[in-house]
Design a protein around this motif. Structure first.
Motif, mmCIF file in Angstrom:
data_model
loop_
_atom_site.group_PDB
_atom_site.id
_atom_site.type_symbol
_atom_site.label_atom_id
_atom_site.label_comp_id
_atom_site.label_asym_id
_atom_site.label_seq_id
_atom_site.Cartn_x
_atom_site.Cartn_y
_atom_site.Cartn_z
ATOM 1 N N ALA A 145 58.924 43.465 33.912
ATOM 2 C CA ALA A 145 59.564 43.577 32.711
ATOM 3 C C ALA A 145 58.978 43.203 31.351
ATOM 4 N N ALA A 146 57.863 42.166 31.480
ATOM 5 C CA ALA A 146 57.268 41.645 30.195
ATOM 6 C C ALA A 146 56.095 42.683 29.806
ATOM 7 N N GLY A 147 55.954 43.750 30.724
ATOM 8 C CA GLY A 147 54.801 44.570 30.449
ATOM 9 C C GLY A 147 53.537 44.089 30.680
ATOM 10 N N ASN A 148 53.338 43.032 31.809
ATOM 11 C CA ASN A 148 52.242 42.646 32.221
ATOM 12 C C ASN A 148 51.589 43.472 33.438
ATOM 13 N N LEU A 149 52.510 44.113 34.157
ATOM 14 C CA LEU A 149 52.171 44.866 35.309
ATOM 15 C C LEU A 149 52.882 46.443 35.016
ATOM 16 N N SER A 150 52.113 47.368 35.443
ATOM 17 C CA SER A 150 52.623 48.786 35.431
ATOM 18 C C SER A 150 54.004 48.682 36.614
ATOM 19 N N PRO A 151 54.864 49.609 36.426
ATOM 20 C CA PRO A 151 56.152 49.384 37.117
ATOM 21 C C PRO A 151 55.632 50.191 38.596
ATOM 22 N N ALA B 215 44.680 43.368 30.616
ATOM 23 C CA ALA B 215 45.741 42.369 29.789
ATOM 24 C C ALA B 215 44.872 41.170 29.129
ATOM 25 N N LEU B 216 43.435 41.022 29.675
ATOM 26 C CA LEU B 216 42.899 40.065 29.074
ATOM 27 C C LEU B 216 41.938 40.579 28.066
ATOM 28 N N PHE B 217 42.043 41.859 27.675
ATOM 29 C CA PHE B 217 41.074 42.565 26.708
ATOM 30 C C PHE B 217 41.955 43.283 25.849
ATOM 31 N N PHE B 218 43.057 43.832 25.889
ATOM 32 C CA PHE B 218 44.048 44.539 25.403
ATOM 33 C C PHE B 218 45.247 44.013 25.311
#
Length: 442
Positions: free
Chosen positions: A58-64, A412-415
């Motif tokens: 939901a937060a966009g940290n992981l692809s569904p 997510a660490l770089f983008f």
């Protein structure tokens, strides 16, 4: 096909259904190869959702796509049927099956595994059905993400203070794991996103958590629950304990403490209840609507029937007189023993009782923040967040999914995460239908 083959029917493709199928594929290799055993799994979806990762999706940290596990890929020896079991006739060893498309069927079996899981436990609150968003499926998690970002779009695009106030108010009901993690992750995402909304400031955002009990996150204990509440309050999140949602009609939130305010978002995470399929059959239920189970994960007093997970009342042998909590930790461990016990049952061997002491809980409170109480050790902040990710990475099924999850986290660490609403995904045909209707009017 061997006419004497034993047919194992698994109802439900969640934690218990998937892990039981995986275990049976390993324990019954020879029987599956020679046709003396067949396995069928029924679920409306063709995938299993790893629900602890829903807040991060939901937060966009992981692809569904990396939060779900395709059943047909990981269970090649199991026949997967998509649809719902609407009735269980265990005395006749049959179920009534409604496919997602096509006529109703009667499916026979020799051994039943009732693993239908749970659904959201709702209350007859005015307006809840019309404006509320659940948080139990990947579809609901992504809908929530798109909805929240769409509310920011609304606030940025209007000068009406009432419209802005409603759009920027987000209410979450339920202070357990699902509610707190969803709230914390979404709030973290929203504050990250408003950097691209010049007319929306952090002070404009209002997040409210409504909890009927006197504390939140009871799973991590009173001390860590109080720390979590203070941590969320330090981020500007309002926490209403000992408070119930009374009404949500027309997006106006009314709570039992007398408060009343408009909110564009209402998320319901106030508990779960057993799948309704258990009420449409002849399996014994307890006072809470769960299937009565033995420590060996058989259905109490019923031959050729097994059960585990959220749908089952499994005695907790580590706490006499109590039952195992409906969580992923118990479900995964029960499923592995369940597969082993079914193999023992087919071979005439004694069954083994389920005994597992609850080791503790971990919860994420957004990026680099968390709370944990594991084996008596209490952690908070970054160490707890790191433990949360490490633990759930070890539990998500298949090496394929583990690698994809790690790849998402590494990127997510770089983008920066994407902060755009794709709400049209939930109504993809509306534009085409409008164009077709306009063409008919010409």
């Amino acid at each position: 096909m061997n006419r004497e083959s034993k047919h194992i029917l698994i109802v439900g493709g969640g934690y218990v259904g998937l892990y039981t199928g995986l275990r049976l594929q390993r324990r019954l290799r020879r029987e599956l190869r020679d046709g003396s055993v067949r396995i069928t799994l029924i679920d409306p979806q063709s995938y299993m959702t790893y629900q602890p990762f829903l807040p991060e999706a939901a937060a966009g940290n992981l692809s569904p796509r990396h939060v779900v596990v395709p059943l047909r890929r990981v269970l090649p020896k199991v026949r997967i049927l998509n649809g719902r079991v609407t009735k269980v006739h265990h005395a006749a060893r049959t179920v009534t099956f409604q496919p997602n498309a096509g006529p109703v069927q009667e499916i026979g079996y020799d051994i039943l595994v009732m693993a239908a899981g749970s659904i959201s436990r709702t209350l007859p609150i005015p307006g809840l059905a019309e404006v509320g968003i659940g948080f139990k499926t990947i579809g609901e998690a992504i809908q929530l993400r798109n909805h929240v970002l769409a509310q920011l779009d609304i606030a940025e695009s209007t000068d009406d203070p009432e419209v802005r106030r409603r759009a920027l108010t987000f209410v979450f009901v339920g202070g357990g794991f699902a509610g707190v993690e969803a709230l914390a992750e979404v709030e973290d995402m929203a504050r990250d996103a408003i950097r691209y909304y010049p007319r929306v400031s952090p002070e404009d955002l209002r997040f409210v958590l409504v909890e009927a009990a006197d504390r939140i996150l009871p799973e991590v204990g009173p001390e860590m629950g109080r720390w979590t509440a203070n941590e969320l309050r330090s981020r500007g999140i309002e926490i209403k304990m000992n408070t119930r949602l009374e009404s949500a009609e027309d997006h106006v939130i009314r709570t039992s403490d007398g408060d009343e305010f408009p909110a564009g978002t209402l998320v319901w995470t106030a508990g779960v209840k057993p799948s309704p399929v258990v009420n449409a059959g002849d399996l014994p239920l307890d006072e809470r609507g769960r299937v009565k189970a033995t420590p060996e994960l058989t259905v109490d007093g019923v031959p050729d029937a097994f059960t585990a997970g959220d749908v089952a009342a499994v005695p907790d042998l580590t706490r006499p007189g109590e039952f195992c909590a409906p969580n992923a930790q118990h479900a995964v461990r029960q499923a592995k023993l369940l597969g082993d016990n079914i193999a023992r049952y087919l071979r005439g061997q004694p069954l083994v009782p389920y005994r597992h002491r609850y080791v503790g809980s971990v919860a994420s409170l957004g990026l680099h923040d968390g709370v944990a109480h594991v084996y008596g050790i209490k952690l908070r902040g970054f160490p707890a967040w790191f433990m949360h990710r490490t633990y759930h990475l070890s539990r998500v099924p298949t090496f394929n999914r583990k690698v994809r999850v790690v790849a998402d986290w590494t990127l997510a660490l770089f983008f920066k995460r994407e902060t755009l609403s794709l709400g049209q995904l939930h109504r993809p045909r509306e534009a085409f239908k409008a164009a077709a209707a306009a063409a008919r009017r010409r």
